[in-house]
Scaffold this motif. Structure first.
Motif, PDB file in Angstrom:
ATOM      1  N   ARG A 195       3.068  15.648 -14.000  1.00  0.00           N
ATOM      2  CA  ARG A 195       3.251  14.324 -14.594  1.00  0.00           C
ATOM      3  C   ARG A 195       3.604  13.338 -13.484  1.00  0.00           C
ATOM      4  O   ARG A 195       4.198  13.721 -12.467  1.00  0.00           O
ATOM      5  CB  ARG A 195       4.360  14.362 -15.646  1.00  0.00           C
ATOM      6  CG  ARG A 195       5.664  14.897 -15.099  1.00  0.00           C
ATOM      7  CD  ARG A 195       6.671  15.167 -16.189  1.00  0.00           C
ATOM      8  NE  ARG A 195       7.465  13.986 -16.454  1.00  0.00           N
ATOM      9  CZ  ARG A 195       8.691  14.026 -16.972  1.00  0.00           C
ATOM     10  NH1 ARG A 195       9.248  15.183 -17.306  1.00  0.00           N
ATOM     11  NH2 ARG A 195       9.368  12.922 -17.175  1.00  0.00           N
ATOM     12  N   ILE A 196       3.235  12.105 -13.719  1.00  0.00           N
ATOM     13  CA  ILE A 196       3.592  11.064 -12.750  1.00  0.00           C
ATOM     14  C   ILE A 196       5.081  10.802 -12.878  1.00  0.00           C
ATOM     15  O   ILE A 196       5.631  10.828 -13.990  1.00  0.00           O
ATOM     16  CB  ILE A 196       2.762   9.788 -13.021  1.00  0.00           C
ATOM     17  CG1 ILE A 196       1.306  10.083 -12.644  1.00  0.00           C
ATOM     18  CG2 ILE A 196       3.290   8.575 -12.256  1.00  0.00           C
ATOM     19  CD1 ILE A 196       0.313   9.046 -13.087  1.00  0.00           C
ATOM     20  N   GLY A 221       5.290  15.126 -10.429  1.00  0.00           N
ATOM     21  CA  GLY A 221       6.145  16.303 -10.582  1.00  0.00           C
ATOM     22  C   GLY A 221       5.331  17.429 -11.184  1.00  0.00           C
ATOM     23  O   GLY A 221       4.669  17.246 -12.214  1.00  0.00           O
ATOM     24  N   PHE A 222       5.318  18.581 -10.522  1.00  0.00           N
ATOM     25  CA  PHE A 222       4.589  19.740 -11.068  1.00  0.00           C
ATOM     26  C   PHE A 222       5.490  20.493 -12.044  1.00  0.00           C
ATOM     27  O   PHE A 222       6.680  20.678 -11.784  1.00  0.00           O
ATOM     28  CB  PHE A 222       4.122  20.657  -9.925  1.00  0.00           C
ATOM     29  CG  PHE A 222       3.020  20.023  -9.135  1.00  0.00           C
ATOM     30  CD1 PHE A 222       1.724  20.016  -9.620  1.00  0.00           C
ATOM     31  CD2 PHE A 222       3.295  19.385  -7.930  1.00  0.00           C
ATOM     32  CE1 PHE A 222       0.706  19.396  -8.907  1.00  0.00           C
ATOM     33  CE2 PHE A 222       2.287  18.765  -7.212  1.00  0.00           C
ATOM     34  CZ  PHE A 222       0.979  18.767  -7.700  1.00  0.00           C
ATOM     35  N   HIS A 260       2.100  15.281   0.487  1.00  0.00           N
ATOM     36  CA  HIS A 260       3.278  16.097   0.822  1.00  0.00           C
ATOM     37  C   HIS A 260       3.741  16.832  -0.431  1.00  0.00           C
ATOM     38  O   HIS A 260       3.486  16.382  -1.549  1.00  0.00           O
ATOM     39  CB  HIS A 260       4.452  15.220   1.293  1.00  0.00           C
ATOM     40  CG  HIS A 260       4.126  14.346   2.444  1.00  0.00           C
ATOM     41  ND1 HIS A 260       3.521  13.116   2.299  1.00  0.00           N
ATOM     42  CD2 HIS A 260       4.322  14.516   3.771  1.00  0.00           C
ATOM     43  CE1 HIS A 260       3.354  12.567   3.484  1.00  0.00           C
ATOM     44  NE2 HIS A 260       3.837  13.399   4.402  1.00  0.00           N
ATOM     45  N   LEU A 261       4.488  17.913  -0.199  1.00  0.00           N
ATOM     46  CA  LEU A 261       5.067  18.641  -1.316  1.00  0.00           C
ATOM     47  C   LEU A 261       6.543  18.910  -1.027  1.00  0.00           C
ATOM     48  O   LEU A 261       6.884  19.408   0.057  1.00  0.00           O
ATOM     49  CB  LEU A 261       4.329  19.983  -1.518  1.00  0.00           C
ATOM     50  CG  LEU A 261       4.779  20.828  -2.704  1.00  0.00           C
ATOM     51  CD1 LEU A 261       4.431  20.149  -4.040  1.00  0.00           C
ATOM     52  CD2 LEU A 261       4.101  22.217  -2.655  1.00  0.00           C
ATOM     53  N   MET A 318       0.823  -1.208   0.000  1.00  0.00           N
ATOM     54  CA  MET A 318       0.000   0.000   0.000  1.00  0.00           C
ATOM     55  C   MET A 318       0.857   1.259   0.000  1.00  0.00           C
ATOM     56  O   MET A 318       1.893   1.287   0.656  1.00  0.00           O
ATOM     57  CB  MET A 318      -0.893   0.003   1.243  1.00  0.00           C
ATOM     58  CG  MET A 318      -2.164   0.807   1.040  1.00  0.00           C
ATOM     59  SD  MET A 318      -3.115   0.980   2.551  1.00  0.00           S
ATOM     60  CE  MET A 318      -2.312   2.301   3.406  1.00  0.00           C
ATOM     61  N   SER A 319       0.411   2.284  -0.746  1.00  0.00           N
ATOM     62  CA  SER A 319       1.198   3.517  -0.836  1.00  0.00           C
ATOM     63  C   SER A 319       1.218   4.246   0.511  1.00  0.00           C
ATOM     64  O   SER A 319       0.214   4.333   1.211  1.00  0.00           O
ATOM     65  CB  SER A 319       0.582   4.416  -1.902  1.00  0.00           C
ATOM     66  OG  SER A 319       1.114   5.706  -1.808  1.00  0.00           O
ATOM     67  N   LYS A 320       2.376   4.774   0.835  1.00  0.00           N
ATOM     68  CA  LYS A 320       2.496   5.547   2.088  1.00  0.00           C
ATOM     69  C   LYS A 320       2.018   6.981   1.888  1.00  0.00           C
ATOM     70  O   LYS A 320       1.892   7.735   2.842  1.00  0.00           O
ATOM     71  CB  LYS A 320       3.953   5.573   2.528  1.00  0.00           C
ATOM     72  CG  LYS A 320       4.412   4.373   3.327  1.00  0.00           C
ATOM     73  CD  LYS A 320       5.778   4.735   3.903  1.00  0.00           C
ATOM     74  CE  LYS A 320       6.398   3.657   4.722  1.00  0.00           C
ATOM     75  NZ  LYS A 320       7.771   3.989   5.102  1.00  0.00           N
ATOM     76  N   GLY A 321       1.876   7.386   0.624  1.00  0.00           N
ATOM     77  CA  GLY A 321       1.437   8.744   0.341  1.00  0.00           C
ATOM     78  C   GLY A 321       1.885   9.173  -1.040  1.00  0.00           C
ATOM     79  O   GLY A 321       2.698   8.498  -1.681  1.00  0.00           O
ATOM     80  N   LYS A 322       1.325  10.288  -1.507  1.00  0.00           N
ATOM     81  CA  LYS A 322       1.702  10.797  -2.823  1.00  0.00           C
ATOM     82  C   LYS A 322       2.448  12.125  -2.637  1.00  0.00           C
ATOM     83  O   LYS A 322       1.890  13.087  -2.091  1.00  0.00           O
ATOM     84  CB  LYS A 322       0.454  11.011  -3.682  1.00  0.00           C
ATOM     85  CG  LYS A 322       0.798  11.258  -5.146  1.00  0.00           C
ATOM     86  CD  LYS A 322      -0.415  11.698  -5.936  1.00  0.00           C
ATOM     87  CE  LYS A 322      -1.238  10.530  -6.436  1.00  0.00           C
ATOM     88  NZ  LYS A 322      -2.413  10.987  -7.224  1.00  0.00           N
ATOM     89  N   VAL A 323       3.686  12.130  -3.084  1.00  0.00           N
ATOM     90  CA  VAL A 323       4.541  13.307  -2.881  1.00  0.00           C
ATOM     91  C   VAL A 323       4.608  14.115  -4.175  1.00  0.00           C
ATOM     92  O   VAL A 323       4.935  13.584  -5.240  1.00  0.00           O
ATOM     93  CB  VAL A 323       5.973  12.869  -2.468  1.00  0.00           C
ATOM     94  CG1 VAL A 323       6.882  14.091  -2.283  1.00  0.00           C
ATOM     95  CG2 VAL A 323       5.932  12.022  -1.207  1.00  0.00           C
ATOM     96  N   GLY A 324       4.279  15.402  -4.083  1.00  0.00           N
ATOM     97  CA  GLY A 324       4.451  16.303  -5.222  1.00  0.00           C
ATOM     98  C   GLY A 324       5.844  16.907  -5.154  1.00  0.00           C
ATOM     99  O   GLY A 324       6.352  17.168  -4.054  1.00  0.00           O
ATOM    100  N   ILE A 325       6.462  17.092  -6.309  1.00  0.00           N
ATOM    101  CA  ILE A 325       7.787  17.731  -6.337  1.00  0.00           C
ATOM    102  C   ILE A 325       7.703  18.904  -7.298  1.00  0.00           C
ATOM    103  O   ILE A 325       7.105  18.788  -8.385  1.00  0.00           O
ATOM    104  CB  ILE A 325       8.884  16.761  -6.854  1.00  0.00           C
ATOM    105  CG1 ILE A 325       8.934  15.487  -6.003  1.00  0.00           C
ATOM    106  CG2 ILE A 325      10.257  17.426  -6.855  1.00  0.00           C
ATOM    107  CD1 ILE A 325       9.980  14.478  -6.474  1.00  0.00           C
ATOM    108  N   LEU A 326       8.316  20.024  -6.919  1.00  0.00           N
ATOM    109  CA  LEU A 326       8.419  21.129  -7.882  1.00  0.00           C
ATOM    110  C   LEU A 326       9.758  21.833  -7.746  1.00  0.00           C
ATOM    111  O   LEU A 326      10.369  21.847  -6.676  1.00  0.00           O
ATOM    112  CB  LEU A 326       7.249  22.109  -7.746  1.00  0.00           C
ATOM    113  CG  LEU A 326       7.032  22.898  -6.460  1.00  0.00           C
ATOM    114  CD1 LEU A 326       7.880  24.162  -6.433  1.00  0.00           C
ATOM    115  CD2 LEU A 326       5.555  23.281  -6.350  1.00  0.00           C
ATOM    116  N   THR A 327      10.223  22.372  -8.878  1.00  0.00           N
ATOM    117  CA  THR A 327      11.476  23.128  -8.896  1.00  0.00           C
ATOM    118  C   THR A 327      11.119  24.585  -9.205  1.00  0.00           C
ATOM    119  O   THR A 327      10.581  24.872 -10.268  1.00  0.00           O
ATOM    120  CB  THR A 327      12.448  22.565  -9.955  1.00  0.00           C
ATOM    121  OG1 THR A 327      11.771  22.424 -11.222  1.00  0.00           O
ATOM    122  CG2 THR A 327      12.962  21.195  -9.556  1.00  0.00           C
ATOM    123  N   ALA A 328      11.389  25.466  -8.243  1.00  0.00           N
ATOM    124  CA  ALA A 328      10.945  26.856  -8.392  1.00  0.00           C
ATOM    125  C   ALA A 328      12.133  27.810  -8.417  1.00  0.00           C
ATOM    126  O   ALA A 328      13.207  27.502  -7.912  1.00  0.00           O
ATOM    127  CB  ALA A 328      10.021  27.213  -7.237  1.00  0.00           C
TER     128      ALA A 328
END
Ligand code: F6P
Length: 361
Positions: free
Chosen positions: A53-54, A38-39, A110-111, A1-11
């Motif tokens: 995108r995934i 990934g945003f 999370h982000l 089971m997934s522990k969570g979905k993490v978003g990543i972004l480079t700003a």
């Protein structure tokens, strides 16, 4: 089971090592049981319409040595929260709400925000809307006080040293004064460290005011000693007569710098007509682009892994930081509180002065 979905972004502005952070987060995080998206284009991808995108371990294979960011980045944009020399712009509440709502709708638990002072300041404001955020310190300027080093700096420094080495030969062959402009809005870390390593004769940084007359006298003194050439490294945010030099454009509350060496060349020529043959070189985005060096690859990887450790340990509103060779987690509030500036206790500053390098009057 997934522990969570993490978003990543480079700003913010790109720099060497961004892809290595992304890859380390995804590879290590997947092994811990997290999923990733990934945003695109920094915070812009989190705002309407969301653009993402995934990211799977397969998607990040073979990218760690590449410059830039596979996720693209936006400097400023709608999420501009400039920290700079202490000023924090408040991101409009509806923009923060929009981002928080979109993250929730996408199932992001999370982000990870990979950015410098402005982007992390935005991350702090977003986290105050209930988004769980971990920051990763990025900037070629190396100006975050809460970490010993930001990734991207080492590569930028090496590029600047190479530029200095190269202009030295023209300076000496033609007995010219060569002005080399490097980045560094509020702080002179690239100028100082690359300047010392690259044998610059003068180093001009935002932290120390210098007078034009003292610089001209210094150049005259060299000439009188039979040293016809001089290499002067100038941070873009240095001040001539107390004034920064830019093109007048203000984006996201920040002045667009660049071109100080054009102005300095004109002022030296006006103050000492015909005395020096001066040329200038602005290395600009060359120092931000291209492949990360070994130091930045390893630091970026360590930061990516640490960001996932922070998430896995249930930490929130923190930035990963390097202290004496070890990873620490500091609060985002502390992370954006203070810029790290060059002062007179700095080793490179003291060494340069003792070696006769001109820094200020
Ligand atoms: O903050 C990093 C930095 O490289 C500054 O030194 C420079 O002023 C700025 O980015 C330039 O940004 P841009 O590429 O958006 O003009």
């Amino acid at each position: 089971m997934s522990k969570g979905k993490v978003g990543i972004l480079t700003a913010g502005g790109d720099c060497a090592g961004l892809n290595a952070v992304i890859a380390a987060c995804v590879k290590y995080g997947s092994s811990l049981g997290y999923e990733f998206i990934g945003f695109q284009r920094g915070y812009e991808g989190v705002l309407n319409p969301p653009d993402y995108r995934i990211l799977t371990p397969d998607d990040v294979k073979g990218i760690s040595h590449l410059g830039g960011t596979i996720l693209h980045a936006t400097n400023k944009g709608r999420f501009g929260a400039k920290m700079g020399e202490g000023d924090v712009a408040r991101i409009p509440d509806d923009v923060l709400e929009e981002a928080a709502t979109n993250l929730k709708a996408l199932g992001c638990t999370h982000l990870v925000v990979i950015g410098g002072d402005g982007s992390l300041s935005g991350a702090l404001q977003l986290s105050q809307k209930g988004v769980k955020v971990v920051g990763v310190p990025k900037t070629i300027d190396n100006d975050l006080a809460a970490t010993d080093q930001t990734f991207g700096f080492s590569t930028a420094q090496s590029v600047a040293v190479e530029a200095l080495d190269r202009v030295h030969t023209t300076a000496t062959s033609h007995d010219r004064v060569l002005l080399v402009e490097v980045m560094g809005r509020n702080t002179g870390w690239i100028a100082l460290k690359a300047g010392l390593a690259g044998g610059a004769d003068a180093i001009l940084v935002p932290e120390f005011e210098f007078s034009l007359s003292a610089l001209v006298e210094y150049l005259r003194g060299r000439k009188a000693e039979g040293k016809g050439s001089a290499v002067v490294v100038v941070a873009e945010g240095a001040r001539i007569g107390g004034q920064t030099i830019g093109d007048g454009i203000v984006a996201g509350g920040e002045k667009h710098y660049g071109g100080i060496t054009n102005e300095l060349m004109a002022r030296i020529n006006a103050a000492a007509p015909g005395e020096f043959e001066i040329r200038n070189t602005i290395i600009g985005h060359i120092q931000r682009g291209g492949a990360p060096n070994a130091r930045d690859r390893n630091l970026a990887r360590a930061y990516g892994v640490a960001a996932m450790d922070a998430i896995d340990q249930g930490l929130n509103q923190v930035m990963v930081s390097l202290r004496d060779g070890h990873i620490q987690f500091v609060s985002l509030t502390e992370a954006v509180e203070k810029l790290k500036t060059v002062d007179d206790t700095n080793l490179e500053y003291q060494t340069a002065l003792k070696l006769g390098v001109f820094i200020h009057d």
